[in-house]
Design a protein around this motif. Structure first.
Motif, PDB file in Angstrom:
ATOM      1  N   GLU A  94       0.791  -1.211   0.088  1.00  0.00           N
ATOM      2  CA  GLU A  94       0.110  -0.090   0.004  1.00  0.00           C
ATOM      3  C   GLU A  94       0.829   1.254  -0.010  1.00  0.00           C
ATOM      4  O   GLU A  94       2.028   1.273   0.507  1.00  0.00           O
ATOM      5  N   LYS A 108      -3.997   2.585  -4.917  1.00  0.00           N
ATOM      6  CA  LYS A 108      -4.714   1.457  -4.488  1.00  0.00           C
ATOM      7  C   LYS A 108      -3.868   0.351  -4.200  1.00  0.00           C
ATOM      8  O   LYS A 108      -2.813  -0.002  -4.827  1.00  0.00           O
ATOM      9  N   GLY A 112      -4.937   6.030  -6.812  1.00  0.00           N
ATOM     10  CA  GLY A 112      -6.171   5.922  -6.254  1.00  0.00           C
ATOM     11  C   GLY A 112      -6.553   7.341  -5.477  1.00  0.00           C
ATOM     12  O   GLY A 112      -5.943   8.248  -5.484  1.00  0.00           O
ATOM     13  N   GLU A 113      -7.951   7.162  -4.952  1.00  0.00           N
ATOM     14  CA  GLU A 113      -8.435   8.699  -4.346  1.00  0.00           C
ATOM     15  C   GLU A 113      -7.523   8.663  -2.969  1.00  0.00           C
ATOM     16  O   GLU A 113      -7.063   7.578  -2.461  1.00  0.00           O
ATOM     17  N   LYS A 161     -19.052  10.441   4.671  1.00  0.00           N
ATOM     18  CA  LYS A 161     -19.704  11.026   3.562  1.00  0.00           C
ATOM     19  C   LYS A 161     -20.163  12.433   3.304  1.00  0.00           C
ATOM     20  O   LYS A 161     -20.321  12.973   2.267  1.00  0.00           O
ATOM     21  N   SER A 211      -4.874   6.688   2.013  1.00  0.00           N
ATOM     22  CA  SER A 211      -5.647   6.328   0.709  1.00  0.00           C
ATOM     23  C   SER A 211      -6.952   5.830   1.055  1.00  0.00           C
ATOM     24  O   SER A 211      -7.336   5.373   2.012  1.00  0.00           O
ATOM     25  N   HIS A 212      -7.939   6.427   0.151  1.00  0.00           N
ATOM     26  CA  HIS A 212      -9.523   5.963   0.129  1.00  0.00           C
ATOM     27  C   HIS A 212      -9.360   4.458  -0.039  1.00  0.00           C
ATOM     28  O   HIS A 212      -8.823   3.821  -1.040  1.00  0.00           O
ATOM     29  N   PRO A 213     -10.162   3.606   1.009  1.00  0.00           N
ATOM     30  CA  PRO A 213     -10.003   2.138   0.644  1.00  0.00           C
ATOM     31  C   PRO A 213     -10.905   1.571  -0.539  1.00  0.00           C
ATOM     32  O   PRO A 213     -11.156   0.342  -0.567  1.00  0.00           O
ATOM     33  N   ASN A 214     -11.922   2.584  -1.029  1.00  0.00           N
ATOM     34  CA  ASN A 214     -12.837   2.337  -1.904  1.00  0.00           C
ATOM     35  C   ASN A 214     -13.751   1.335  -1.323  1.00  0.00           C
ATOM     36  O   ASN A 214     -14.470   0.421  -1.919  1.00  0.00           O
ATOM     37  N   LYS A 215     -14.260   1.359   0.048  1.00  0.00           N
ATOM     38  CA  LYS A 215     -15.137   0.855   0.656  1.00  0.00           C
ATOM     39  C   LYS A 215     -15.579   1.624   1.955  1.00  0.00           C
ATOM     40  O   LYS A 215     -14.925   2.691   2.286  1.00  0.00           O
ATOM     41  N   ASP A 228     -12.704   0.129   9.046  1.00  0.00           N
ATOM     42  CA  ASP A 228     -13.577  -0.576   7.967  1.00  0.00           C
ATOM     43  C   ASP A 228     -14.921  -0.786   8.605  1.00  0.00           C
ATOM     44  O   ASP A 228     -15.014  -1.289   9.708  1.00  0.00           O
ATOM     45  N   GLU A 275     -21.947  -5.079  -0.685  1.00  0.00           N
ATOM     46  CA  GLU A 275     -22.098  -4.042   0.358  1.00  0.00           C
ATOM     47  C   GLU A 275     -23.322  -4.492   1.386  1.00  0.00           C
ATOM     48  O   GLU A 275     -23.518  -4.013   2.489  1.00  0.00           O
TER      49      GLU A 275
END
Length: 642
Positions: free
Chosen positions: A103, A108, A131-132, A209, A184-188, A155, A389
């Motif tokens: 990472e 990502k 990644g974001e 959010k 890093s954004h975990p994309n979850k 998470d 999800e």
């Protein structure tokens, strides 16, 4: 002079031997180092090919028995070093499949191929996609930027431990001088926990959010003082922690698992008078949990002693515990010996008393055509659902429900006794489970054993004594069939229980039943019969066996019927109904190998006629042969004696 010289030499030799023995003892006492992998890793930007600095790594391993059971761990600084542009990772070898995840902030994560213990020193190359990123700042209550705050990504579904110390996790970052952080954004789905000497903050999923993460203002720590008492006496040197929902709940009704205050190295211990103090606590509802001191007897460092509902408010909180509800006690016993072997206790799976309501899971969101699906289609749907999800929300809701139902874990003592205290009124299931490595089983045929019982606790009950709780085997080690015995050669020996239909024991009374060996009947002709009450061809032989027994009752002869029935009651009922007077044997579920495997039995009914000196004479006698051949051997033996 010569005598003195001899004595001197002898003393020197004895000293040398003693030194050598001490050195050997010291060498033997040194723990053997486990073999290690040395992995050289390089990390690159996939788009530009440039090397990435400050990468972090996660070690993962896959349960060899359950491919979906994956465990991941951050790789600590002592196992990671840089050698120029390369990273050197050292990790212990394992039998399971392992992998490495690389990472870096702004990228990502990338996962390596799996490897096993056969692959020792090797190179890995990671190429990361952009990644974001997530950025924000942390402030004190009076809006001053805070340096050194620990920002932990939580998470969805995770449980996080409150600590002012870094856990060397890839999910942690520290704030800079201006209070800023970046990861890093975990994309979850994720939440954030921030801890600092000045306070804490919990940013839930919905707040992430809405970009509330951009400016995080800490809440001052709650303060807890308390005392633990048991039967009027203080609980000294016991660990205390708090399992709280805190503020991770959000509008969907689902929840993160919450926070744990005090665990492992951060556990809070009671003093000699049972007092404890926690200066850094979050607020929220949950459970106060007390653990017994670790005594080195279990694979788990500590065991639950009790839990009690608690609400922690901001500011000072004073809590006190003294057992006011019922207690449930009993003694777990192996059916073949008293107490629980040390290696069973060390590899204890779990021992718990759980509310039956905990099993009431929220329903799955099944598709409208689910009922019409085939079993394979249902399994495929379920596997896909568990990766969505929507499933994460479902699981979080279930875990939230579980947290609000009573659950008590407890310790099993050497003699098998247990004592569960402060049990609230309700319906419970007692669940005790031992899971053992194959090479450490006390009775080698059984790799796991359990005991379950449903219990009702009423408000008036002070002590519920369950008495003896007999373990039952759950999984047996696979034992291979032995070679079929050869006529004219000694018959193998085997073990079985002897049942008396007139005094029918239950499974729970196996310790009182006679555990016999085939060799116990040496000196007589033995007809050993393998059968089962539920199988028609076996039942058809019962009248013939009764007839043979009646005709040869006074002779040097015995029939041993070895039943493989699962339920001892079926065997007892059948033996009574059919007036079976000969030896009724029942399989020893704990023995390895089983009697049928010793004789290489592949189908039933099967029988073996064995001579008084233990030699196999005949196999699978049927019809009139059952009587005529046995009688012939008996008469021949009488003639030889004359």
């Amino acid at each position: 002079m010569k005598t003195c010289l001899k004595l001197t030499i002898l003393v020197v030799l004895m000293l040398l031997c003693a030194l050598n023995l001490n050195a050997q003892d010291e060498e033997a006492e040194k723990p053997k180092e486990k073999p290690k992998h040395t992995i050289t890793a390089e990390v690159f930007d996939k788009a530009t090919g440039e090397r990435i600095e400050n990468a972090t790594f996660i070690l993962g391993w896959i349960n060899p028995h359950h491919a979906d059971d994956i465990h991941t761990f951050g790789i600590s600084d002592e196992r990671l070093r840089k050698d120029g542009d390369k990273y050197i990772i050292v990790c212990e070898q394992a039998k399971a499949k392992m992998f490495i995840i690389a990472e870096a902030i702004g990228y990502k994560p990338s996962k390596s191929d799996t490897f096993t213990s056969e692959k020792k020193d090797f190179d890995l190359k990671f190429e990361l996609d952009k990644g974001e990123i997530v950025t924000g700042k942390v402030f004190s209550k009076d809006k001053k930027p805070l340096e050194g705050a620990i920002v932990t990504r939580v998470d969805f579904g995770d449980q996080v431990f409150v600590s002012l110390n870094s856990r060397s996790s890839s999910k942690e970052v520290n704030t800079k001088k201006d209070g800023s952080f970046i990861f890093s954004h975990p994309n979850k789905i994720f939440g954030v926990l921030v801890t600092h000497e000045e306070g804490y903050a919990i940013i839930d999923v919905e707040q992430v959010k809405t970009d509330m993460i951009k400016e995080i203002v800490l809440t001052p720590w709650a303060h807890i003082k308390g005392r633990l008492m048991m039967d009027g006496k203080p609980l000294a040197n016991h660990s205390v922690n708090f399992d709280l929902d805190s503020d991770f709940e959000y509008v969907s009704g689902a929840s993160m698992q919450g926070v744990i205050i005090g665990f492992g190295n951060t556990s809070h211990k009671t003093d000699e008078n049972g007092y404890f103090e926690i200066k850094h606590a979050t607020t929220g509802k949950g459970q106060m949990i007390c653990f017994t001191p670790y005594n080195g007897e279990s694979a788990f460092y500590e065991r639950y002693l009790f839990q009690a509902p608690v609400t922690i408010h901001s500011g000072m909180n004073e809590v006190e515990f003294s057992n006011s509800h019922s207690r449930v006690k009993g003694r777990v016993q192996h059916p073949m010996f008293v107490g629980i072997p040390d290696n069973w206790r060390f590899h204890m799976g779990y021992a718990s008393l759980k509310s039956l309501h905990e099993k009431a899971r929220p329903p799955y969101p099944y598709p409208s055509d689910y009922a019409a699906m085939t079993m394979d289609e249902k399994n495929i749907w379920l596997r896909k659902f568990t990766k969505t999800e929507k499933y994460a929300y479902w699981e979080a809701e279930w875990r939230k429900r579980q947290k609000h139902y009573p659950k008590y874990e407890f310790k099993i003592e050497k003699d098998g006794s247990f004592d569960v205290i402060n049990v609230e009124p309700g319906e419970y299931e007692l669940d005790i489970y031992f899971s053992l490595p194959r090479n450490e089983t006390a009775i080698t045929n059984v790799s796991s054993a359990s005991y379950r019982q449903q219990i009702t606790v009423v408000a008036e009950a002070k002590t519920i004594d369950l008495g003896v709780c007999y373990l039952q085997p759950v999984y047996r080690n696979r034992s291979t069939k032995g070679p079929k015995p050869v006529i004219g050669q000694p018959a193998p020996d085997c073990h079985f229980y002897v049942i008396d239909p007139q005094k029918p024991e239950t499974y729970e009374e196996l310790s009182k039943m006679k555990l016999a060996k085939l060799s116990d009947y040496k000196g007589k002709f033995v007809l050993l019969e393998f059968w089962r009450t539920s199988y028609g061809p076996c039942r058809a032989l019962t009248p013939k066996l009764n007839e043979v027994y009646d005709k040869l009752k006074g002779e040097n002869f015995v029939i041993v019927s070895h039943s493989s029935d699962r339920d001892i009651n079926d065997l007892v009922d059948y033996a009574k109904q059919n007036n079976m007077q000969y030896v009724i044997g029942w399989k020893n579920a704990w023995a390895n190998p089983s009697a049928s495997n010793v004789f290489g039995v592949s189908k039933i009914p099967a029988n073996y006629l064995i001579s008084p000196d233990g030699v196999l004479l005949e196999v699978n006698l049927t019809g009139e042969e059952l009587y005529t051949r046995v009688q012939q051997y008996i008469e021949e033996a009488k003639m030889k004696e004359k």
